[in-house]
Design a protein around this motif. Structure first.
Motif, PDB file in Angstrom:
ATOM      1  N   ILE A  27       0.861  -1.179   0.000  1.00 48.20           N
ATOM      2  CA  ILE A  27       0.000   0.000   0.000  1.00 48.20           C
ATOM      3  C   ILE A  27       0.895   1.225   0.000  1.00 48.20           C
ATOM      4  O   ILE A  27       1.711   1.406   0.891  1.00 48.20           O
ATOM      5  CB  ILE A  27      -0.959   0.007   1.203  1.00 48.20           C
ATOM      6  N   ALA A  28       0.726   2.053  -1.026  1.00 51.92           N
ATOM      7  CA  ALA A  28       1.551   3.244  -1.151  1.00 51.92           C
ATOM      8  C   ALA A  28       1.202   4.204  -0.023  1.00 51.92           C
ATOM      9  O   ALA A  28       0.170   4.080   0.635  1.00 51.92           O
ATOM     10  CB  ALA A  28       1.303   3.895  -2.505  1.00 51.92           C
ATOM     11  N   ASP A  29       2.096   5.145   0.203  1.00 53.74           N
ATOM     12  CA  ASP A  29       1.832   6.163   1.216  1.00 53.74           C
ATOM     13  C   ASP A  29       0.494   6.818   0.937  1.00 53.74           C
ATOM     14  O   ASP A  29       0.058   6.931  -0.192  1.00 53.74           O
ATOM     15  CB  ASP A  29       2.944   7.215   1.185  1.00 53.74           C
ATOM     16  N   GLY A  30      -0.143   7.273   2.004  1.00 52.91           N
ATOM     17  CA  GLY A  30      -1.449   7.902   1.844  1.00 52.91           C
ATOM     18  C   GLY A  30      -2.453   7.166   2.673  1.00 52.91           C
ATOM     19  O   GLY A  30      -2.113   6.198   3.374  1.00 52.91           O
ATOM     20  N   PRO A  31      -3.719   7.601   2.629  1.00 46.63           N
ATOM     21  CA  PRO A  31      -4.727   6.950   3.473  1.00 46.63           C
ATOM     22  C   PRO A  31      -4.943   5.495   3.058  1.00 46.63           C
ATOM     23  O   PRO A  31      -4.820   5.156   1.880  1.00 46.63           O
ATOM     24  CB  PRO A  31      -5.984   7.785   3.215  1.00 46.63           C
ATOM     25  N   ASP A  32      -5.226   4.651   4.025  1.00 49.93           N
ATOM     26  CA  ASP A  32      -5.510   3.229   3.784  1.00 49.93           C
ATOM     27  C   ASP A  32      -6.729   3.120   2.862  1.00 49.93           C
ATOM     28  O   ASP A  32      -7.804   3.614   3.200  1.00 49.93           O
ATOM     29  CB  ASP A  32      -5.800   2.569   5.141  1.00 49.93           C
ATOM     30  N   PRO A  33      -6.590   2.449   1.688  1.00 52.26           N
ATOM     31  CA  PRO A  33      -7.746   2.343   0.788  1.00 52.26           C
ATOM     32  C   PRO A  33      -8.785   1.334   1.281  1.00 52.26           C
ATOM     33  O   PRO A  33      -9.880   1.267   0.721  1.00 52.26           O
ATOM     34  CB  PRO A  33      -7.121   1.884  -0.528  1.00 52.26           C
ATOM     35  N   LEU A  34      -8.439   0.550   2.299  1.00 49.92           N
ATOM     36  CA  LEU A  34      -9.369  -0.468   2.821  1.00 49.92           C
ATOM     37  C   LEU A  34      -9.579  -0.260   4.327  1.00 49.92           C
ATOM     38  O   LEU A  34      -9.346  -1.171   5.124  1.00 49.92           O
ATOM     39  CB  LEU A  34      -8.800  -1.872   2.554  1.00 49.92           C
ATOM     40  N   PRO A  35     -10.063   0.923   4.731  1.00 49.36           N
ATOM     41  CA  PRO A  35     -10.128   1.223   6.168  1.00 49.36           C
ATOM     42  C   PRO A  35     -11.090   0.345   6.949  1.00 49.36           C
ATOM     43  O   PRO A  35     -10.929   0.182   8.162  1.00 49.36           O
ATOM     44  CB  PRO A  35     -10.565   2.696   6.205  1.00 49.36           C
ATOM     45  N   SER A  36     -12.103  -0.239   6.286  1.00 46.82           N
ATOM     46  CA  SER A  36     -13.059  -1.076   7.012  1.00 46.82           C
ATOM     47  C   SER A  36     -12.577  -2.515   7.162  1.00 46.82           C
ATOM     48  O   SER A  36     -13.267  -3.337   7.766  1.00 46.82           O
ATOM     49  CB  SER A  36     -14.419  -1.067   6.309  1.00 46.82           C
ATOM     50  N   TRP A  37     -11.442  -2.821   6.575  1.00 43.98           N
ATOM     51  CA  TRP A  37     -10.839  -4.140   6.730  1.00 43.98           C
ATOM     52  C   TRP A  37      -9.847  -4.082   7.892  1.00 43.98           C
ATOM     53  O   TRP A  37      -8.924  -3.275   7.876  1.00 43.98           O
ATOM     54  CB  TRP A  37     -10.103  -4.560   5.458  1.00 43.98           C
ATOM     55  N   ARG A  38     -10.049  -4.958   8.891  1.00 50.24           N
ATOM     56  CA  ARG A  38      -9.082  -5.024   9.992  1.00 50.24           C
ATOM     57  C   ARG A  38      -7.787  -5.647   9.491  1.00 50.24           C
ATOM     58  O   ARG A  38      -7.803  -6.500   8.598  1.00 50.24           O
ATOM     59  CB  ARG A  38      -9.654  -5.858  11.140  1.00 50.24           C
ATOM     60  N   GLU A  39      -6.677  -5.223  10.065  1.00 46.26           N
ATOM     61  CA  GLU A  39      -5.392  -5.820   9.701  1.00 46.26           C
ATOM     62  C   GLU A  39      -5.429  -7.312  10.021  1.00 46.26           C
ATOM     63  O   GLU A  39      -5.981  -7.716  11.038  1.00 46.26           O
ATOM     64  CB  GLU A  39      -4.247  -5.142  10.470  1.00 46.26           C
ATOM     65  N   GLY A  40      -4.859  -8.130   9.137  1.00 48.08           N
ATOM     66  CA  GLY A  40      -4.867  -9.573   9.358  1.00 48.08           C
ATOM     67  C   GLY A  40      -4.589 -10.284   8.054  1.00 48.08           C
ATOM     68  O   GLY A  40      -4.313  -9.652   7.022  1.00 48.08           O
ATOM     69  N   ALA A  41      -4.706 -11.608   8.087  1.00 45.78           N
ATOM     70  CA  ALA A  41      -4.330 -12.430   6.934  1.00 45.78           C
ATOM     71  C   ALA A  41      -5.198 -12.132   5.700  1.00 45.78           C
ATOM     72  O   ALA A  41      -4.696 -12.093   4.572  1.00 45.78           O
ATOM     73  CB  ALA A  41      -4.418 -13.908   7.304  1.00 45.78           C
ATOM     74  N   SER A  42      -6.502 -11.898   5.891  1.00 45.85           N
ATOM     75  CA  SER A  42      -7.386 -11.670   4.742  1.00 45.85           C
ATOM     76  C   SER A  42      -7.003 -10.397   4.008  1.00 45.85           C
ATOM     77  O   SER A  42      -6.791 -10.389   2.789  1.00 45.85           O
ATOM     78  CB  SER A  42      -8.847 -11.587   5.196  1.00 45.85           C
ATOM     79  N   LYS A  43      -6.928  -9.299   4.743  1.00 44.95           N
ATOM     80  CA  LYS A  43      -6.574  -8.018   4.133  1.00 44.95           C
ATOM     81  C   LYS A  43      -5.183  -8.110   3.481  1.00 44.95           C
ATOM     82  O   LYS A  43      -4.994  -7.642   2.346  1.00 44.95           O
ATOM     83  CB  LYS A  43      -6.588  -6.916   5.198  1.00 44.95           C
TER      84      LYS A  43
END
Lengths: 336, 336
Positions: A27-43
């Motif tokens: 993910i390039a610098d900047g806001p997370d494009p998947l903010p509703s995805w919690r960090e983890g294996a799926s994301k």
């Protein structure tokens, strides 16, 4: 030093840092494009795949025209509980048309549809469904049907949340659609639902234009009525775009094999199988409905959106299984 | 005065001139995007239409997603004389497969196909054609068929010019495709020809990706062969994408009415009718083959690409009729 020189120096510096520091999971610098995805294996698996096929230096780089991603609709992009939305629409249509058909009160499967006898309706099976579909989804022009669907969707409300159905879409999936498109993917819907039922609103709700919506469809007839050309919806089936019909629909409409497929039920098994059996980097994902609190929890025994054989196959095929409960920070978009 | 100020002044000056001087038929400054089109009514009608639907201040402005343009293939984008290219391919396939089918020498319509008895073949009609299609266009996977088409197109040569068929495309139409795309149009092929016959090369030759190629198609079957998923081409017809089948194909695949349609024969009549009957600015165009010297001259009596009823309808419907002889400065792209 001019500001242009400053910018140039900063660019060189950033490029050098980029060579030394490991990238942030693609993910390039900047806001997370998947903010509703919690960090983890799926994301991480999603981001890793997108990075693998879009980084030009990647051995598995895929040119933009071949970045085809296909999404099931019911249960994958929007809620399919406690009933498929199109089924609710169908029954509402039977009720709306009933005054013109007094005989329906005494005739099955119309009588069960009108009285809300869902069990008897289910028992009528695919023959009963075909009769109801023929009475509500055929015999009018495509344009008339489109207007009917649009008007219905404006006023219909989900029975448990009271929200419009267009608000019962999954926020993490909306982000995923946008994320893929921003990386050159063309996103398609490939649904067992009716093509003419989805096209009126898919562009507004998902950003997916009608020509990228594939679904079950009936035959059409071109005719002139008082010199005005029309396309009439016939009751004959063209394709049931479910199970093995999904790869068929994909090939007929798209003409090349997708590199990523997203589903949630056994009806999507063949679509994921076909997609991920191709050469190079491939991605298959199943949304697992395991969140009884925020949505619904169902899988192997469910009458709607049964996920059984596909769940087993996910293990051997390497498909990502998303836990709605654990992987999604938010389920639905915030109310407006 | 810095160079930035100079540029700003020049921009303001140009904008002011633009307000005073009439626009050059909508073509912005720069090289002519349609250099193979001679100046005249046909070229002017194209440019005027594009200007009308793309200029933001136009009362008939059309948003980008609705800028759908559909093109017939045989006789509109590439040469269909002295025989449809797919028919040549079909007969070559019969010849290539004949050693495995010794009985074909004695069986019609194969015997006529093998001996080149074109008249007897034509007499066998659509039933004969269906038999030949089933033997050459079905019974293999889509991927196998794609490879066969690609290999054939590499080596096959046009019988009178000796050029590859991919070089027998119309240079003015290539420019038109690019011109429309540069103005936000999405270009589709809508052809009576086989969808699987056109998709392998349409992207390279016309810049039209497989998912924007609509044609006649057969049913497909998804199956696992030794655990490997395949899509098998069946001999059953899904759609004959010709005449009234064209609006049906357009609605099924695209799901909205095009605003511009390009054809050359009676097989395109309904497509142009459906397209131009919609509200707002619409454009219909017929390529009239009237250049016996540089290409072929044929219309009302031709067995291939007959243009009769559509030619009459063009007058009342306001469709542009392009004279290849007078309107096109060049027919084919220069040899490489």
């Amino acid at each position: 030093m001019t500001s242009l020189t400053l910018i140039a120096r900063r660019t060189v510096l950033c490029a050098l840092i980029g060579l030394v520091l490991p990238p942030r999971a693609g993910i390039a610098d900047g806001p997370d494009p998947l903010p509703s995805w919690r960090e983890g294996a799926s994301k991480a698996s999603i981001v890793r795949f997108v990075e693998t096929v879009t980084r030009e230096s990647s051995p598995e780089f895929v040119p933009v025209p071949e970045r085809i991603a296909v999404f099931d609709n019911d249960g994958t992009l929007w809620c399919e509980q406690p009933a498929y939305v199109q089924e609710v629409f169908l029954i509402d249509r039977v009720k709306a048309l009933a005054p013109k058909h007094p005989e329906w009160k005494e005739t099955e499967p119309f009588a069960s549809a009108l009285s809300g006898a869902r069990k008897r309706l289910t028992a009528a099976g695919s023959k009963g469904a075909a009769t109801l579909l023929a009475a509500t989804h055929a015999g009018m022009t495509v344009e008339e049907f489109t207007l009917t669907v649009s008007a219905w969707l404006e006023t219909a409300r989900h029975p448990t949340t009271g929200r419009p159905y267009a608000a019962m879409v999954y926020q993490p999936m909306l982000e995923l659609l946008a994320y893929l498109r921003s990386h050159g993917f063309k996103t398609f819907i490939v649904s067992g639902g009716g093509i003419d039922f989805m096209r009126p609103w898919a562009e507004k709700v998902y950003g997916i234009p009608p020509e990228q919506v594939i679904g079950s469809y009936g035959k059409l007839k071109y005719e002139l009525v008082d010199g005005k050309p029309d396309l009439l919806k016939l009751p004959e089936i063209g394709l049931i775009d479910d199970h093995a019909g999904k790869p068929v629909g994909i090939q007929t409409f798209i003409g090349r094999r997708p590199i990523a497929a997203f589903g949630n039920s056994d009806g999507d098994r063949e679509m994921l199988e076909w997609t991920t059996a191709g050469p190079g980097a491939r991605f298959g994902l199943l949304v697992h409905h395991d969140d009884a609190e925020r949505e619904w929890a169902y899988d192997r025994q469910s009458a709607i959106g049964r996920l059984d054989r596909a769940l087993d196959q996910a293990k051997t095929a390497g498909w990502t299984v998303v836990s709605m409960k654990n992987d999604w920070g938010v389920i639905f978009p915030p109310s407006k």
